[in-house]
Design an enzyme around this catalytic site. Structure first.
Site, PDB file in Angstrom:
ATOM      1  N   THR B 146       0.883  -1.177   0.000  1.00 57.45           N
ATOM      2  CA  THR B 146       0.000   0.000   0.000  1.00 57.45           C
ATOM      3  C   THR B 146       0.921   1.228   0.000  1.00 57.45           C
ATOM      4  OG1 THR B 146      -0.239  -0.195   2.407  1.00 57.45           O
ATOM      5  CG2 THR B 146      -2.020  -1.078   1.059  1.00 57.45           C
ATOM      6  N   LYS B 168       3.418  -7.090   3.941  1.00 55.76           N
ATOM      7  CA  LYS B 168       3.168  -5.680   3.621  1.00 55.76           C
ATOM      8  C   LYS B 168       2.692  -5.015   4.901  1.00 55.76           C
ATOM      9  CE  LYS B 168       0.029  -3.498   3.188  1.00 55.76           C
ATOM     10  NZ  LYS B 168      -0.918  -2.683   4.053  1.00 55.76           N
ATOM     11  N   THR B 179      -2.669  -2.161   8.249  1.00 53.74           N
ATOM     12  CA  THR B 179      -2.822  -3.599   8.125  1.00 53.74           C
ATOM     13  C   THR B 179      -1.507  -4.259   7.771  1.00 53.74           C
ATOM     14  OG1 THR B 179      -5.097  -3.479   7.424  1.00 53.74           O
ATOM     15  CG2 THR B 179      -3.906  -5.458   6.835  1.00 53.74           C
ATOM     16  N   GLU B 259       5.672   4.373   7.976  1.00 53.73           N
ATOM     17  CA  GLU B 259       5.365   5.653   7.333  1.00 53.73           C
ATOM     18  C   GLU B 259       5.735   6.851   8.174  1.00 53.73           C
ATOM     19  OE1 GLU B 259       1.531   6.645   6.044  1.00 53.73           O
ATOM     20  OE2 GLU B 259       1.498   4.910   4.736  1.00 53.73           O
ATOM     21  N   ASN B 378      -1.048  10.831   7.621  1.00 55.23           N
ATOM     22  CA  ASN B 378      -2.279  10.268   8.158  1.00 55.23           C
ATOM     23  C   ASN B 378      -3.403  11.273   8.346  1.00 55.23           C
ATOM     24  OD1 ASN B 378      -1.725   7.368   8.567  1.00 55.23           O
ATOM     25  ND2 ASN B 378       0.015   8.210   9.691  1.00 55.23           N
ATOM     26  N   SER B 383      -7.768   9.480   3.861  1.00 55.40           N
ATOM     27  CA  SER B 383      -6.675   8.516   3.860  1.00 55.40           C
ATOM     28  C   SER B 383      -7.077   7.356   4.744  1.00 55.40           C
ATOM     29  CB  SER B 383      -5.412   9.154   4.381  1.00 55.40           C
ATOM     30  OG  SER B 383      -5.564   9.506   5.740  1.00 55.40           O
TER      31      SER B 383
END
Lengths: 383, 383
Positions: B146, B168, B179, B259, B378, B383
């Site tokens: 993602t 992932k 996730t 991230e 975020n 998002s």
């Protein structure tokens, strides 16, 4: 206003030189009686600052003659020397005021792990004592600020008696772990047992339900002092309501001034099986960083609310959950509800309702959004 | 490499059009046997996505012939229709592959509360099936990304058998709740009970101890499939070690790609009375936003470590706590320790040791710092 709104109290706020920038950093609140009844609640953090350990002992006696508060240093994680420093502060105030040290509470806020400059603090206590005034409440409220942008005071009037208070703390977001310090005074003629009951009832649904960033200070202290000088003993329910009103007002001001925050988020959990469930769910939502980022971005991201609810042990069925954001039920029965584009999030206050559809209990938790400013304020070296 | 490192497996990764940007978004992993043993662990979030609810049923049988994974949509909080979509996906794969649908696991990741574009996903399953290859592992790993900046694979070799996998998840930090999806395969000849034991033992000390931002997804899934095609049944301990090594490697890659993160923080709790205490303390430290901001600012703020420890129920005495940051014991016996200026925090990896001085148990939790980039990523709309 503030701690001198009630009769029988004097206060002062001065710059003792504890803060390097020369801003006010020392406050003194004195109860001139005739009563000196008091109650207090303290951080539940097991790592407690020296002034908390000291003041807990003071409050055990149910009597407080004076409170010394300093900003510019938390005196936390400072070992036996830190405790000696707190004790010396109480002794100094006692000596200057002609009271017993065991009736002098001490509160500190600022950086953890640093000893206080006692060569400035102790003379500061003398200076403050010399400036005590029935109009000193405002100055005291200013002297306890750390990163607060405004000082915070509140007053509730009864029939012939008054409750007033001051608070500092930027929503528990400030550098060095923020710390919420609150001193509330009243001239109502009530004893320490009444004060204790009213204070615990009030903090349980006000300060305890403010959760700006999930971080608990080592120094949080809320004190309630009664002088009895109004010579009025109010009916308990009325008195407790006034104390709660002042606590609620101050708590709301703390959230409104949270460091780096752009939104004040009211999380109302309804339809819970128990109040404990409602509080657990509200707190879980309040602590979800992803949701707090979304609110910052004015994104009514109900999926993040559901995922936060899902981490709790509260009674609920996932496919019966409902979520409203600013009045729009964006999630119904665990799935997509009304059009999320209807949600207007332009204003500072955001209202989230989480309906567990499992009972009648409710609770409201207040928090803030998570912003780049929060990160910047709290990542500065040695903050 | 990846899920096709072990014999008996084929895989594919394609762009089915689920993602609007045209990037790969559909992966298929097929176990060609002779065994089709499998085990799985799933999110403990009570709000579970449709594919999790489905795959839990599949795994209850201990047999998995194929796994369909999609990025571009989580299929979470999508009600009965979402579950039907997952079911239809499994049916489609079963039909194309000539297997039973109840042996087809499904994993999804992406935005919550949005139905998947089935008109693209179902034809995509056919396309992917047509491209299945013994060298398709890499493509499958790419298709499940993602916001991952890199795809993540790992392999451990035994004596005549192999364990390989893909993952992932950007440290559970990605938009839409991130996730973590992991598929691990082996050609070892082991049954589902052995797989289950080895997988739970491995995830308990690897994926379960990654806590990038405290937010738990509705979709987390870790699957372990065995084809038995090596015809070797390894000794259990050796097999479990290989599974753990692959999980640990993938978990470390997740943290390294979180991230918006600038630091990977290894929190090692030592001297705990029990392992549970060590995990509780590690997690509390990992979730302290103020500390995470400080680490971002390269500030060895041990006071925030202590205040996080203080919120736990673990056995410890505040004045016996010790904290080291990157090898420097900045906190000793609950107070100031070595000079904090000795702490070098220039590198991405930061190592915090929290010594509870209460026993011999230890645990290590990995997290990331809290940055303005995290907030930006975020807080983007929808998002």
């Amino acid at each position: 206003m503030s701690v001198t709104a009630a009769k029988g109290f004097t206060a002062a706020g001065i710059a003792a030189g504890i803060k390097e920038n020369g801003n006010p950093d020392l406050a003194l609140v004195v109860n001139n009686g005739p009563r000196r009844a008091a109650a207090g609640v303290f951080t539940s953090n097991r790592v407690k600052a020296a002034p908390v350990l000291w003041s807990e002992q003071v409050l055990a006696g149910g009597q407080v003659s004076a409170v010394v508060l300093n900003s510019g240093g938390a005196n936390a994680c400072t070992g036996p020397r830190g405790f000696q420093d707190t004790h010396a502060t109480a002794e100094k105030a006692a000596e200057v005021l002609g009271r017993g040290a065991i009736e002098v509470a001490v509160c500190s806020t600022g950086l953890i792990g640093v000893l206080l400059p006692m060569d400035k603090l102790l003379p500061g206590v003398e200076t403050a004592a010399a400036q005590l005034s029935e109009h000193g409440g405002e100055k005291a409220a200013i002297a306890i600020k750390t990163t607060d942008t405004v000082h915070k005071t509140s007053v509730a009037e009864g029939d012939g008696w008054t409750v007033g208070g001051m608070a500092k703390g930027a929503g528990m977001l400030a550098p060095g772990l923020a710390t919420m310090l609150v001193v509330i005074t009243t001239d109502a003629d009530v004893d320490s047992a009444v004060l204790d009951e009213a204070l615990r009832a009030a903090t349980r649904v006000t300060f305890d339900r403010v959760d700006s960033d999930g971080c608990m200070s080592t120094n949080d202290t809320v004190l309630l002092l009664a002088s009895g000088s109004s010579e009025v003993t109010p009916e308990y329910g009325e008195f407790a309501e006034a104390v709660k009103a002042v606590c609620a007002d101050l708590a709301r001001q703390l959230i409104g001034d949270a460091e780096g925050a752009g939104k004040d988020i009211k999380i109302e959990v309804v339809g819970a099986a128990t109040e404990d469930d409602a509080v657990e769910v509200g707190r879980s939502i309040a602590r979800n960083n992803l949701l707090k980022c979304a609110i910052h971005g004015e994104d009514p991201n109900w999926g993040r609310v559901l995922s936060a609810i899902g981490t709790t042990g509260a009674a609920f069925e996932p496919d019966r959950l409902n979520v409203a954001i600013n009045g729009v039920w964006v999630c119904k029965n665990g799935g997509v509800g009304e059009d999320r584009d209807k949600v207007d999030m332009r204003y500072r206050e955001v209202h989230i309702v989480a309906d567990l559809a499992a009972g009648d209990a409710t609770a409201t938790i207040w928090t803030n959004d998570l912003t780049a400013d929060y990160v910047h304020e709290n990542s500065a070296y040695s903050s």
